[in-house]
Design a protein around this motif. Sequence first.
Motif, short mmCIF file in Angstrom:
data_model
loop_
_atom_site.label_atom_id
_atom_site.label_comp_id
_atom_site.label_asym_id
_atom_site.label_seq_id
_atom_site.Cartn_x
_atom_site.Cartn_y
_atom_site.Cartn_z
N VAL A 264 0.84 -1.20 0.00
CA VAL A 264 0.00 0.00 0.00
C VAL A 264 0.88 1.25 0.00
O VAL A 264 0.65 2.21 -0.77
CB VAL A 264 -0.95 0.00 1.22
CG1 VAL A 264 -1.67 1.34 1.34
CG2 VAL A 264 -1.96 -1.13 1.11
N GLU A 265 1.89 1.27 0.86
CA GLU A 265 2.78 2.44 0.92
C GLU A 265 3.54 2.64 -0.38
O GLU A 265 3.70 3.77 -0.86
CB GLU A 265 3.76 2.26 2.09
CG GLU A 265 3.10 2.33 3.45
CD GLU A 265 4.06 1.99 4.59
OE1 GLU A 265 3.68 2.19 5.76
OE2 GLU A 265 5.19 1.53 4.31
N ALA A 266 4.02 1.55 -0.96
CA ALA A 266 4.80 1.65 -2.20
C ALA A 266 3.94 2.13 -3.36
O ALA A 266 4.38 2.94 -4.20
CB ALA A 266 5.45 0.31 -2.52
N TRP B 293 9.56 -3.16 -2.09
CA TRP B 293 9.93 -1.77 -2.40
C TRP B 293 10.79 -1.71 -3.66
O TRP B 293 10.61 -0.81 -4.50
CB TRP B 293 10.65 -1.15 -1.22
CG TRP B 293 9.77 -0.69 -0.11
CD1 TRP B 293 9.53 -1.33 1.08
CD2 TRP B 293 8.97 0.50 -0.07
NE1 TRP B 293 8.64 -0.61 1.84
CE2 TRP B 293 8.29 0.52 1.17
CE3 TRP B 293 8.78 1.55 -0.96
CZ2 TRP B 293 7.42 1.55 1.53
CZ3 TRP B 293 7.92 2.59 -0.60
CH2 TRP B 293 7.25 2.58 0.63
N THR B 294 11.72 -2.64 -3.81
CA THR B 294 12.57 -2.65 -5.01
C THR B 294 11.74 -2.94 -6.26
O THR B 294 11.91 -2.29 -7.30
CB THR B 294 13.69 -3.69 -4.86
OG1 THR B 294 14.46 -3.39 -3.69
CG2 THR B 294 14.61 -3.69 -6.07
N ALA B 295 10.85 -3.91 -6.17
CA ALA B 295 10.02 -4.26 -7.32
C ALA B 295 9.17 -3.08 -7.76
O ALA B 295 9.04 -2.80 -8.96
CB ALA B 295 9.13 -5.46 -6.96
N MET B 296 8.59 -2.38 -6.81
CA MET B 296 7.72 -1.26 -7.17
C MET B 296 8.52 -0.07 -7.69
O MET B 296 8.06 0.70 -8.54
CB MET B 296 6.86 -0.87 -5.98
CG MET B 296 5.93 -1.99 -5.50
SD MET B 296 4.92 -2.71 -6.82
CE MET B 296 3.71 -1.42 -7.01
N ARG B 297 9.74 0.12 -7.18
CA ARG B 297 10.61 1.17 -7.73
C ARG B 297 10.93 0.87 -9.20
O ARG B 297 10.94 1.76 -10.04
CB ARG B 297 11.89 1.27 -6.90
CG ARG B 297 13.01 2.11 -7.54
CD ARG B 297 12.63 3.57 -7.64
NE ARG B 297 13.64 4.37 -8.31
CZ ARG B 297 13.63 4.68 -9.61
NH1 ARG B 297 12.63 4.25 -10.40
NH2 ARG B 297 14.58 5.42 -10.14
#
Length: 540
Positions: A27-29, A349-353
């Motif tokens: 959700v945050e990402a 977080w890495t995947a969403m970046r």
Amino acid sequence: MTATHEVFNQAPPRVDVNEYTEHVALVEAVQTFGGGWATDALTEAGQLVGRADFQHDAELANTHTPVLRTHDRWGNRIDDVEFHPAYHRIIGDAIARGAHTSCWSDPRDGAHVARAAMFMQFGQIEPGHACPVSMTHAVVPSLQVDPVLADQWLPRVYSREYRHDLGDGDKPSAIFGMAMTEKQGGSDVRANTTRAVAQSDGTYLLTGHKWFCSAPQSDAFLVLANTEPGVTCFLVPRVLPDGSRNVFAIQRLKDKLGNKSNASSEIEFNGTVGWRLGEEGAGVRTIIEMVNQTRLDCILGSAAGMRQAVAEAAWHARGRSAFGATLIDQPAMTAVIADLQVEAEAAVWTAMRLAAAYDDDADESAAFRRLATAVGKYWVCKRGPDHAYEALECLGGNGYTENGFPLARRYREQPVLAVWEGSGNVIALDVLRAMMRDPLSVEAVDAEFERSLGRYRDYDLHVERTRKLIAAAAADPAGAPALARRLTESMALALQGAVLIENAPENITEAFLAGRIADPGHMYGVLDSKLDLTGIVGRA
């Protein structure tokens, strides 16, 4: 019921939860990287995939696995694959919600981020169907190479209707697969022997054997075959424009370690009709963006698997007591769950970046994703199997059983994401190749590191070591392959650290830097007790 059969001290099934709203890091990402406008759709999907009946369908699809039907009852060759209805329900729900091509059919800021989050939710519960969903997503940039083929196929690829029959040539939707590798070559597609001969009507006839063809039930495939100038890319449909079946002989389905609900196969072409996609001899260049997109989806799938694993482990630990206390409150278990959560968050977080980088067409973002996708694919996917095992062990014997517990299935699933679209050495060497061919990609990834310097000394020192490895590889290209894995690992940790420092909560960032860079342990559960382990566990 007799007293000996009273069941107590067992965690209830983890069902009827919202897999989106309860996945705090995702959700945050999504909000951080511009996909917040999709919150309602993602929340609805999270409620769906968390339901008991959806999870039961996932179990059924992996218990009643695909069956090859080569001939009909009268002896006609049909080459069909039969699936349990649960599989069709799952992939139909995923496609109806745009887990395949929503970022292409409805482009806007954050579209790739929103699509990635949708894809992850479905893959978290049932990963096998995600293979054809991913390939259908990834085929779009390759189709766009040819305006005529794009006009014919993209409307069908964008469709949110799912039909599992092949139809008679007028089907309004389409799922794509691919067939690249052969027995003698594997990842070395230039060793392929499948050949294609041009016909007077502009089509080609293909002859050859493919060792791995993913999702042979698909409506069309991208296939590599040789013409006179070299390896060329072709679009091969199962049904020809006149409604007749193309020659597409499925020899057998692969009996795989995991990924049971997904059909992988060997196929033969013998006068099979194909349409050339891109220039002759430029097959690898034509299909490379499809490969990059599927590599990103391998990262997304591994991260989704980590989420499933740690969520199930934390749920069990909250619902079971031993030696006088709830498992989750016992320091040894708290440390393990916290460590598993840190790994899962670093992956998410890495995947969403990376997904966000595909939303940005600026030169720097394009350069960044060319290198960072390979780096992330190598590391995140390789971390998946050990993570799944440790989570499985948190459930004790229950984790090792197939009867309603999903982590044994997840443990068997995670390795395939490291193998597909380039296993370890292939990816590490691709990292070197990208660095040598595209120095801008190194600058773009290094800029990601640079933005996060000056806040944590351990991270700064790691970036310094990583830069020395990059310089050593650049100074000695011939000797660089011996450094490939060490360099890729170092870059991956630097990348994950940078993404977390810039975006994640402080307790996650500090635990990652402590446990992965400053003083990495050999097993999960060895984080310093002075860290906010309880707060991290709460996020699981």
